[in-house]
Design a protein around this motif. Structure first.
Motif, PDB file in Angstrom:
ATOM      1  N   TRP A  65      13.374   4.400   0.413  1.00  0.00           N
ATOM      2  CA  TRP A  65      13.537   3.566  -0.787  1.00  0.00           C
ATOM      3  C   TRP A  65      13.199   2.120  -0.443  1.00  0.00           C
ATOM      4  CZ3 TRP A  65      14.567   4.186  -5.934  1.00  0.00           C
ATOM      5  CH2 TRP A  65      14.970   3.052  -6.643  1.00  0.00           C
ATOM      6  N   THR A  66      12.355   1.489  -1.220  1.00  0.00           N
ATOM      7  CA  THR A  66      11.992   0.095  -0.997  1.00  0.00           C
ATOM      8  C   THR A  66      12.694  -0.791  -2.025  1.00  0.00           C
ATOM      9  OG1 THR A  66      10.030   0.339  -2.399  1.00  0.00           O
ATOM     10  CG2 THR A  66       9.748   0.699  -0.026  1.00  0.00           C
ATOM     11  N   PRO A  67      12.929  -2.058  -1.698  1.00  0.00           N
ATOM     12  CA  PRO A  67      13.702  -2.921  -2.599  1.00  0.00           C
ATOM     13  C   PRO A  67      13.046  -3.092  -3.969  1.00  0.00           C
ATOM     14  CG  PRO A  67      13.505  -3.924  -0.431  1.00  0.00           C
ATOM     15  CD  PRO A  67      12.569  -2.765  -0.450  1.00  0.00           C
ATOM     16  N   THR A  68      13.869  -3.021  -4.988  1.00  0.00           N
ATOM     17  CA  THR A  68      13.421  -3.346  -6.343  1.00  0.00           C
ATOM     18  C   THR A  68      13.417  -4.846  -6.556  1.00  0.00           C
ATOM     19  OG1 THR A  68      14.463  -1.296  -7.120  1.00  0.00           O
ATOM     20  CG2 THR A  68      13.832  -2.920  -8.801  1.00  0.00           C
ATOM     21  N   PHE A  69      14.356  -5.511  -5.897  1.00  0.00           N
ATOM     22  CA  PHE A  69      14.621  -6.932  -6.172  1.00  0.00           C
ATOM     23  C   PHE A  69      15.225  -7.556  -4.921  1.00  0.00           C
ATOM     24  CE2 PHE A  69      16.701 -10.582  -8.053  1.00  0.00           C
ATOM     25  CZ  PHE A  69      16.001 -10.859  -9.228  1.00  0.00           C
ATOM     26  N   LEU A  70      14.803  -8.777  -4.596  1.00  0.00           N
ATOM     27  CA  LEU A  70      15.398  -9.519  -3.498  1.00  0.00           C
ATOM     28  C   LEU A  70      16.112 -10.757  -4.030  1.00  0.00           C
ATOM     29  CD1 LEU A  70      12.670  -9.405  -0.683  1.00  0.00           C
ATOM     30  CD2 LEU A  70      14.718  -7.987  -0.911  1.00  0.00           C
ATOM     31  N   VAL A  71      17.221 -11.082  -3.399  1.00  0.00           N
ATOM     32  CA  VAL A  71      18.070 -12.196  -3.830  1.00  0.00           C
ATOM     33  C   VAL A  71      17.943 -13.333  -2.816  1.00  0.00           C
ATOM     34  CG1 VAL A  71      20.418 -12.915  -4.379  1.00  0.00           C
ATOM     35  CG2 VAL A  71      19.672 -10.572  -4.886  1.00  0.00           C
ATOM     36  N   LEU A  89      18.000  -5.554 -13.589  1.00  0.00           N
ATOM     37  CA  LEU A  89      18.084  -4.360 -14.423  1.00  0.00           C
ATOM     38  C   LEU A  89      16.762  -4.056 -15.124  1.00  0.00           C
ATOM     39  CD1 LEU A  89      21.646  -4.624 -15.975  1.00  0.00           C
ATOM     40  CD2 LEU A  89      20.790  -2.811 -14.483  1.00  0.00           C
ATOM     41  N   LYS A  90      16.071  -5.083 -15.585  1.00  0.00           N
ATOM     42  CA  LYS A  90      14.782  -4.836 -16.232  1.00  0.00           C
ATOM     43  C   LYS A  90      13.811  -4.172 -15.263  1.00  0.00           C
ATOM     44  CE  LYS A  90      15.090  -8.640 -19.569  1.00  0.00           C
ATOM     45  NZ  LYS A  90      14.563  -9.989 -19.950  1.00  0.00           N
ATOM     46  N   ALA A  91      13.756  -4.689 -14.021  1.00  0.00           N
ATOM     47  CA  ALA A  91      12.850  -4.116 -13.027  1.00  0.00           C
ATOM     48  C   ALA A  91      13.311  -2.728 -12.594  1.00  0.00           C
ATOM     49  CB  ALA A  91      12.758  -5.048 -11.814  1.00  0.00           C
ATOM     50  N   PHE A  92      14.613  -2.562 -12.398  1.00  0.00           N
ATOM     51  CA  PHE A  92      15.146  -1.300 -11.906  1.00  0.00           C
ATOM     52  C   PHE A  92      15.007  -0.195 -12.952  1.00  0.00           C
ATOM     53  CE2 PHE A  92      18.722   1.648 -11.262  1.00  0.00           C
ATOM     54  CZ  PHE A  92      18.478   2.043  -9.953  1.00  0.00           C
ATOM     55  N   ILE A  93      15.368  -0.498 -14.189  1.00  0.00           N
ATOM     56  CA  ILE A  93      15.276   0.512 -15.247  1.00  0.00           C
ATOM     57  C   ILE A  93      13.828   0.928 -15.470  1.00  0.00           C
ATOM     58  CG2 ILE A  93      15.623   0.936 -17.717  1.00  0.00           C
ATOM     59  CD1 ILE A  93      18.134  -0.881 -17.485  1.00  0.00           C
ATOM     60  N   GLY A 208      13.338 -12.172  -6.392  1.00  0.00           N
ATOM     61  CA  GLY A 208      12.855 -11.624  -7.647  1.00  0.00           C
ATOM     62  C   GLY A 208      12.362 -10.201  -7.495  1.00  0.00           C
ATOM     63  N   PRO A 209      11.754  -9.644  -8.548  1.00  0.00           N
ATOM     64  CA  PRO A 209      11.229  -8.274  -8.494  1.00  0.00           C
ATOM     65  C   PRO A 209      10.187  -8.131  -7.390  1.00  0.00           C
ATOM     66  CG  PRO A 209      11.303  -9.069 -10.752  1.00  0.00           C
ATOM     67  CD  PRO A 209      11.574 -10.260  -9.884  1.00  0.00           C
ATOM     68  N   GLN A 210      10.197  -6.959  -6.735  1.00  0.00           N
ATOM     69  CA  GLN A 210       9.321  -6.708  -5.599  1.00  0.00           C
ATOM     70  C   GLN A 210       8.307  -5.612  -5.910  1.00  0.00           C
ATOM     71  OE1 GLN A 210       9.835  -8.649  -2.544  1.00  0.00           O
ATOM     72  NE2 GLN A 210      10.937  -9.724  -4.181  1.00  0.00           N
ATOM     73  N   ASP A 211       7.304  -5.516  -5.045  1.00  0.00           N
ATOM     74  CA  ASP A 211       6.360  -4.409  -5.099  1.00  0.00           C
ATOM     75  C   ASP A 211       7.075  -3.183  -4.547  1.00  0.00           C
ATOM     76  OD1 ASP A 211       4.388  -2.547  -4.764  1.00  0.00           O
ATOM     77  OD2 ASP A 211       3.079  -3.800  -3.537  1.00  0.00           O
ATOM     78  N   TRP A 212       7.300  -2.189  -5.386  1.00  0.00           N
ATOM     79  CA  TRP A 212       8.115  -1.044  -4.973  1.00  0.00           C
ATOM     80  C   TRP A 212       7.498  -0.271  -3.818  1.00  0.00           C
ATOM     81  CZ3 TRP A 212       8.013   0.754 -10.699  1.00  0.00           C
ATOM     82  CH2 TRP A 212       8.701  -0.181 -11.477  1.00  0.00           C
TER      83      TRP A 212
END
Length: 222
Positions: A65-71, A89-93, A208-212
């Motif tokens: 599993w690769t990150p959806t989002f980094l903080v 949530l927008k990126a994950f959903i 922010g959102p990442q390249d999955w």
């Protein structure tokens, strides 16, 4: 599908459920613990531990599993935290919808993050002001029948099933509950934190959102 942040206590909480369901744990940095902004010149907050680093201790983790989002490791103001909940949530959903193979998703995280996710899903700012989350409490949400199929979050799309942060299934009920009011000084302002000594010259992630499809090795280098 069970996603959890990299903190030991969250992994320990999620592991029995994953075993009972016969599913792996996916480590997701986008739901990591909240840290307030770092004081200038004191460095950065701790880096999240990568899935690969955690596998020797939690062999139920699937490191693919690769990150959806980094903080950001610079910390977040309260408004930034709520914004993170919405953007994650927008990126994950969108990611889960695209996969199309998961009927239910369990997210395991900390109180502040859970509060922001609940507020974002329901599109109700009152949730952030009033919700208190205790240890191992559970909030359940479902997409509304006939709801807005184009909106990924918000009250036109999601609804809560039963009480938020319920603990009626726990032997001692709700314990050590926490709410945003416990940390805010006034109008979303909180005390800044010190960074980790020795991190003053480290480079922060690109939040922010990442390249999955990218490798999680970028987390290990943070």
């Amino acid at each position: 599908m069970t996603n959890v942040n990299s903190a030991d206590r969250c992994l320990q909480t999620a592991k029995p459920t994953a075993i009972a369901l016969g599913v792996p744990l996916f480590v997701e940095p986008g739901i990591q613990e909240w840290y307030s902004n770092v004081k200038a010149g004191t460095g950065l907050h701790p880096r999240p531990v990568s899935a690969q680093e955690l596998v020797p201790y939690f062999d139920i983790i699937d490191p693919k599993w690769t990150p959806t989002f980094l903080v950001t490791r610079k910390g977040e103001s309260v408004p930034d935290l709520y914004r993170r909940g919405e953007e994650f949530l927008k990126a994950f959903i969108a990611r889960v919808d695209q996969a199309g193979s998961h009927e239910r998703v369990l997210l395991v995280s900390h109180a502040a993050t859970v509060i922001t996710l609940a507020q974002a899903l329901l599109g109700n700012k009152e949730v952030g002001r009033t919700l208190r989350v205790g240890c191992c409490t559970l909030s359940t949400f479902k997409r509304k029948d006939g709801g807005d199929q184009h909106a990924l979050i918000g009250d036109e799309t999601w609804e809560a099933i039963g009480e938020l942060a319920r603990g009626d299934f726990l032997p001692n009920g709700i314990e050590r509950d926490w709410g945003m009011v416990d940390i805010e000084l006034k109008d979303g302002v909180v005390i800044d934190d010190d960074g980790v000594p020795g991190t003053e010259n480290e480079v922060d992630v690109v939040p922010g959102p990442q390249d999955w499809g990218q490798s999680t090795s970028n987390i290990a280098r943070m």
